[in-house]
Write a protein that holds these residues in place. Structure first.
Motif, PDB file in Angstrom:
ATOM      1  N   LEU A 280     -10.444  65.735 -18.710  1.00 40.81           N
ATOM      2  CA  LEU A 280     -11.463  65.534 -19.745  1.00 40.81           C
ATOM      3  C   LEU A 280     -12.742  64.954 -19.153  1.00 40.81           C
ATOM      4  CD1 LEU A 280      -9.352  64.188 -22.738  1.00 40.81           C
ATOM      5  CD2 LEU A 280     -10.487  66.401 -22.549  1.00 40.81           C
ATOM      6  N   LEU A 281     -12.564  64.062 -18.202  1.00 36.75           N
ATOM      7  CA  LEU A 281     -13.723  63.453 -17.557  1.00 36.75           C
ATOM      8  C   LEU A 281     -14.593  64.517 -16.883  1.00 36.75           C
ATOM      9  CD1 LEU A 281     -14.899  60.608 -16.894  1.00 36.75           C
ATOM     10  CD2 LEU A 281     -13.724  60.796 -14.714  1.00 36.75           C
ATOM     11  N   PHE A 282     -13.967  65.445 -16.180  1.00 41.44           N
ATOM     12  CA  PHE A 282     -14.724  66.485 -15.492  1.00 41.44           C
ATOM     13  C   PHE A 282     -15.220  67.576 -16.429  1.00 41.44           C
ATOM     14  CE2 PHE A 282     -12.567  64.807 -11.683  1.00 41.44           C
ATOM     15  CZ  PHE A 282     -13.696  64.565 -10.925  1.00 41.44           C
ATOM     16  N   LEU A 283     -14.611  67.714 -17.587  1.00 37.39           N
ATOM     17  CA  LEU A 283     -15.043  68.735 -18.532  1.00 37.39           C
ATOM     18  C   LEU A 283     -16.109  68.238 -19.503  1.00 37.39           C
ATOM     19  CD1 LEU A 283     -11.656  70.429 -19.402  1.00 37.39           C
ATOM     20  CD2 LEU A 283     -13.517  71.372 -18.029  1.00 37.39           C
ATOM     21  N   ILE A 284     -16.093  66.967 -19.819  1.00 34.71           N
ATOM     22  CA  ILE A 284     -16.994  66.451 -20.850  1.00 34.71           C
ATOM     23  C   ILE A 284     -18.259  65.821 -20.271  1.00 34.71           C
ATOM     24  CG2 ILE A 284     -17.217  64.693 -22.654  1.00 34.71           C
ATOM     25  CD1 ILE A 284     -14.338  65.262 -23.389  1.00 34.71           C
TER      26      ILE A 284
ATOM     27  N   PHE B 235     -22.993  66.581 -20.562  1.00 35.48           N
ATOM     28  CA  PHE B 235     -23.884  65.560 -21.111  1.00 35.48           C
ATOM     29  C   PHE B 235     -24.944  65.156 -20.086  1.00 35.48           C
ATOM     30  CE2 PHE B 235     -20.462  64.840 -24.202  1.00 35.48           C
ATOM     31  CZ  PHE B 235     -21.218  64.831 -25.356  1.00 35.48           C
ATOM     32  N   CYS B 236     -24.539  65.045 -18.845  1.00 32.88           N
ATOM     33  CA  CYS B 236     -25.503  64.691 -17.799  1.00 32.88           C
ATOM     34  C   CYS B 236     -26.524  65.804 -17.601  1.00 32.88           C
ATOM     35  CB  CYS B 236     -24.782  64.421 -16.490  1.00 32.88           C
ATOM     36  SG  CYS B 236     -23.747  62.952 -16.533  1.00 32.88           S
ATOM     37  N   PHE B 237     -26.035  67.025 -17.560  1.00 28.91           N
ATOM     38  CA  PHE B 237     -26.922  68.159 -17.313  1.00 28.91           C
ATOM     39  C   PHE B 237     -27.909  68.358 -18.447  1.00 28.91           C
ATOM     40  CE2 PHE B 237     -27.813  72.753 -17.439  1.00 28.91           C
ATOM     41  CZ  PHE B 237     -28.432  72.867 -16.214  1.00 28.91           C
ATOM     42  N   PHE B 238     -27.422  68.402 -19.673  1.00 30.94           N
ATOM     43  CA  PHE B 238     -28.310  68.622 -20.811  1.00 30.94           C
ATOM     44  C   PHE B 238     -29.088  67.364 -21.165  1.00 30.94           C
ATOM     45  CE2 PHE B 238     -25.157  72.032 -21.558  1.00 30.94           C
ATOM     46  CZ  PHE B 238     -26.026  73.095 -21.408  1.00 30.94           C
ATOM     47  N   GLY B 239     -28.551  66.223 -20.845  1.00 30.60           N
ATOM     48  CA  GLY B 239     -29.266  64.973 -21.098  1.00 30.60           C
ATOM     49  C   GLY B 239     -30.519  64.862 -20.266  1.00 30.60           C
ATOM     50  N   ASN B 240     -30.488  65.393 -19.047  1.00 30.76           N
ATOM     51  CA  ASN B 240     -31.681  65.368 -18.195  1.00 30.76           C
ATOM     52  C   ASN B 240     -32.810  66.182 -18.800  1.00 30.76           C
ATOM     53  OD1 ASN B 240     -30.652  63.683 -16.274  1.00 30.76           O
ATOM     54  ND2 ASN B 240     -29.908  65.337 -14.970  1.00 30.76           N
TER      55      ASN B 240
END
Length: 125
Positions: free
Chosen positions: A16-20, A24-29
């Motif tokens: 879940l950590l690697f999927l979620i 968020f990091c990519f689109f959050g940027n």
């Protein structure tokens, strides 16, 4: 089912950590990135609106101090936009060349610049 989750909790957590988190990091940027308007480019780097506005305000204030009451008469001839760009270029070059001015040098220059000829002004050492 509960025993399955309990036995494989660590693996499920990492999956879940690697999927979620990466989405968020990519689109959050993209969403949290600077949305400030870029007004130009200087030395291959974008110049944002607030940087240009600071330079424009500085040259406008300098012109106001120089021309005083006649500022509005000369405003159309001053080309403050170009002066703002020139100011940013000069500041960048001075920074690149490590040019520094001491407080006393600046103070004496300003006193000399704004003093009335024939009148003895304050001297700072």
């Amino acid at each position: 089912m509960y025993h399955f989750f309990q036995a494989h909790m660590k693996k499920i957590f990492w999956a879940l950590l690697f999927l979620i988190i990466p989405p968020f990091c990519f689109f959050g940027n993209f969403s949290m990135g600077s949305r400030e308007k870029v007004v130009g480019e200087m030395y291959g780097k974008p110049v944002k609106e607030n940087q240009f506005q600071r330079a424009y305000n500085a040259v406008s204030l300098e012109a106001l101090l120089r021309y005083g009451e006649n500022y509005h008469k000369f405003l159309k001839f001053l080309n403050l936009d170009q002066q703002a760009w020139d100011r940013m270029i000069l500041l960048k070059k001075a920074k690149d060349m490590d040019i520094e001015v001491s407080d006393s040098e600046l103070r004496n220059y300003l006193v000399k610049l704004f003093s009335v000829p024939g009148e003895k002004g304050p001297v700072f050492d």
